[in-house]
Design a protein around this motif. Sequence first.
Motif, PDB file in Angstrom:
ATOM      1  N   TYR A  69       0.843  -1.208   0.000  1.00 40.33           N
ATOM      2  CA  TYR A  69       0.000   0.000   0.000  1.00 40.33           C
ATOM      3  C   TYR A  69       0.877   1.256   0.000  1.00 40.33           C
ATOM      4  O   TYR A  69       0.613   2.214  -0.735  1.00 40.33           O
ATOM      5  CB  TYR A  69      -0.921  -0.005   1.220  1.00 40.33           C
ATOM      6  CG  TYR A  69      -1.846   1.197   1.275  1.00 40.33           C
ATOM      7  CD1 TYR A  69      -3.061   1.184   0.608  1.00 40.33           C
ATOM      8  CD2 TYR A  69      -1.488   2.347   1.983  1.00 40.33           C
ATOM      9  CE1 TYR A  69      -3.905   2.281   0.638  1.00 40.33           C
ATOM     10  CE2 TYR A  69      -2.317   3.458   2.014  1.00 40.33           C
ATOM     11  CZ  TYR A  69      -3.535   3.412   1.347  1.00 40.33           C
ATOM     12  OH  TYR A  69      -4.358   4.507   1.370  1.00 40.33           O
ATOM     13  N   SER A  73       1.071   4.332  -2.715  1.00 41.82           N
ATOM     14  CA  SER A  73       0.926   5.741  -2.312  1.00 41.82           C
ATOM     15  C   SER A  73       2.091   6.572  -2.822  1.00 41.82           C
ATOM     16  O   SER A  73       1.913   7.700  -3.310  1.00 41.82           O
ATOM     17  CB  SER A  73       0.831   5.844  -0.787  1.00 41.82           C
ATOM     18  OG  SER A  73      -0.317   5.171  -0.304  1.00 41.82           O
ATOM     19  N   ASN A 120      -8.688   6.677  -1.684  1.00 41.12           N
ATOM     20  CA  ASN A 120      -7.355   6.630  -1.080  1.00 41.12           C
ATOM     21  C   ASN A 120      -6.304   6.682  -2.187  1.00 41.12           C
ATOM     22  O   ASN A 120      -6.623   6.541  -3.370  1.00 41.12           O
ATOM     23  CB  ASN A 120      -7.201   5.398  -0.170  1.00 41.12           C
ATOM     24  CG  ASN A 120      -7.202   4.076  -0.934  1.00 41.12           C
ATOM     25  OD1 ASN A 120      -6.624   3.956  -2.012  1.00 41.12           O
ATOM     26  ND2 ASN A 120      -7.860   3.068  -0.366  1.00 41.12           N
ATOM     27  N   ARG A 122      -4.039   4.668  -3.348  1.00 36.17           N
ATOM     28  CA  ARG A 122      -3.938   3.506  -4.249  1.00 36.17           C
ATOM     29  C   ARG A 122      -5.106   3.485  -5.232  1.00 36.17           C
ATOM     30  O   ARG A 122      -4.930   3.157  -6.408  1.00 36.17           O
ATOM     31  CB  ARG A 122      -3.893   2.218  -3.433  1.00 36.17           C
ATOM     32  CG  ARG A 122      -3.794   0.975  -4.303  1.00 36.17           C
ATOM     33  CD  ARG A 122      -3.284  -0.227  -3.556  1.00 36.17           C
ATOM     34  NE  ARG A 122      -4.136  -0.596  -2.435  1.00 36.17           N
ATOM     35  CZ  ARG A 122      -3.841  -1.554  -1.563  1.00 36.17           C
ATOM     36  NH1 ARG A 122      -2.692  -2.206  -1.664  1.00 36.17           N
ATOM     37  NH2 ARG A 122      -4.650  -1.847  -0.570  1.00 36.17           N
ATOM     38  N   GLU A 189     -11.982  -2.310   0.153  1.00 40.28           N
ATOM     39  CA  GLU A 189     -11.321  -2.112  -1.145  1.00 40.28           C
ATOM     40  C   GLU A 189     -11.089  -3.467  -1.787  1.00 40.28           C
ATOM     41  O   GLU A 189     -10.686  -4.425  -1.109  1.00 40.28           O
ATOM     42  CB  GLU A 189      -9.989  -1.381  -0.946  1.00 40.28           C
ATOM     43  CG  GLU A 189      -9.237  -1.095  -2.229  1.00 40.28           C
ATOM     44  CD  GLU A 189      -7.909  -0.386  -1.966  1.00 40.28           C
ATOM     45  OE1 GLU A 189      -7.211  -0.053  -2.930  1.00 40.28           O
ATOM     46  OE2 GLU A 189      -7.576  -0.177  -0.774  1.00 40.28           O
TER      47      GLU A 189
END
Length: 666
Positions: A69, A73, A120, A122, A189
């Motif tokens: 993750y 980002s 978010n 990602r 997600e």
Amino acid sequence: MQTFPKRSNYACAACGTVQDVLATVKASGKTGPMAAYAVQGYAPKRDEARKPYNGRFFAPFDEKLARQYDAASAEWEARKDADLRDYWPRSAVPYGFMTGIANGDIREGHGFTHWWTMFNPRQLLVHAQLLKAIVEVGNYDWTVREYVLGAFQQYLRNQCLFSFWNPQRDTPEPMFSNNNYHPKSTVVENCVFPALGRGNWASSVEGILEGRDWAIDPWEAVSAEALRRKDNALAGEISGKSEKVFPGDPVGDVTVFQGSSTDLARIEAGSLDLVITDPPFGGLLHYSELADFFYVWLRLALKGKYPEYFSADYTPKSLEAVANKAREPEDPDGFYQRLLTQCWREAHRILKPGGILAFTFHHSEDEPWVAVLESLFDAGFYLEATYPIRSDETKGEGEFGSKTIEYDIIHVCRKRTEEPKPVSWGRMRREVMADVRQLQAMLENHAKEGLPAADLQVIRRGKALEYFSRHYGKVYVDEGRTISVKDALVGINQLIEDGSTKGEEAPPPHCEPMTRLFLRTFGRKGELPRDQVQKFLRGTTATPDDFVERGWVYEKSKVYYRTPPLTVAQGWVGKHRRRLTSDLDQALVLIGACFDGSGINASDTLKNENFKPHVALKPLLEWLYRNGPDQATRNAASRAVSIYNAWAASQAVKPTQGSLFEEYEL
């Protein structure tokens, strides 16, 4: 010992101070911090071994997953202003009913200040790359790219910070499962291209491919029940509730316009045979504000192709026919009705004289019906027929706040070509009831356990409105007094309840609708708690204030008390009797005058040349004699009945013109 703070609060790790989560989020101006804590996977070997949960499992969100993750980002930060700069929305979330009122202010209260804050890092990385690929990859025809954009917008609602885990169904749910911007606490997600799971790219594409196949070779669903009535042997070969039938008529060329239905100048007057619409109803759904979630992404790919439609930052809203308190705070309902009337008028203009307007309606509350019907009738339409159909969607208090009405009503309307014929409310009411009973018996014949109450309400209303629309503006509750759409809907509600109330004498059928509603609400009671009155009136156009304004009740300490008839009679002393027109007001004045020591002569009112007794006056006096809230009222009502009968007998028969109310004459 309890070591955690109360709900929606947290304890500061540094000083231990307990603070409200939303108060802190609002002060920060950012969205609330989120952290992953679990992943769900699927193991084929566990499934083959018939392990619990059909091969699925949950595992902790470990360090390896966290590094993945973080890498996404970091990649987003590096590319968002480089090769992906044109493929993610930067506009702010505007103030609106859905973003600033319905769920609190999601911008100030939850930090969703810009559309990109609803994802978010990602997710932003994935969405921007997908959109870029749709626009740039290969040498595909533009129509193909637009098909893929349809899948992309479905993917957006499945992969955002408003997608959530539904523990009841044990599955992810997309944004707008309930049509709002309500922030979620169990955000979920999904992977992008897995073979399994809900809400991934493959599942978002499925509907687009199925739609294309249907356009080439359309099909309709024929219910086994309907087939059984025509060919029982053939129906026996069907295993399910319905069967697909392919009529062999592929969809031809169509033209799509974007604009306001208040102005259809591009369409010639009297040129169309049919107009079909499913218009917004009141403030139920604010489509343009919800559509902005998709629009801000789609415009990035479409503004160059269709600049007249996608140049603006947001969807057009100024002519949206909805009751929006954010855009029209002074009179949202009036604004909605004015625009809706103009929409109907344009439909009226472009239809041929024998053309048809058809629309569906499934709102369970009365207020939107008033606006829709008044605007429809004022635009020159009447209801030719109403058809209840079994709904594929839920429309009442169902999953995620949806509505569980099993039947929708298809309204078929025609242009009014002649003046409506006058009719009394009482006569129309009896004709409606006869038709409704026949319709109800037919529907219940095909429902093993009977129809739900909400469905019966919708069906009965539709049938009653057929009659009312044909006589719109000429339905009389008394000589010279027509009934409004609002009061008509109150009366129609009484039709619905008359068959369900047992052990109580219903008020006279030809009373005014608001009178019947009042008497049905209170019955023989002299007082009712405020919450009980509000509960009884919920779902109607009426409120307790309607009773207060008429002087029938007063409120004290959250209790509504019926105004004593003597007080009503005393309030009319010295007032002109020409204004005493309401059936219940007339009855209360006469009963009040008959109380011991009232000092008021009931006969004076009856003999007044300006007083015209309502057609429901005598039945009301008799009903109150049997159902008054106390013995003193019942005794006075008995005297009032005697005085009325004596006065009626003394009236010489006069030759008169035919009356709508002859059946109720003295």
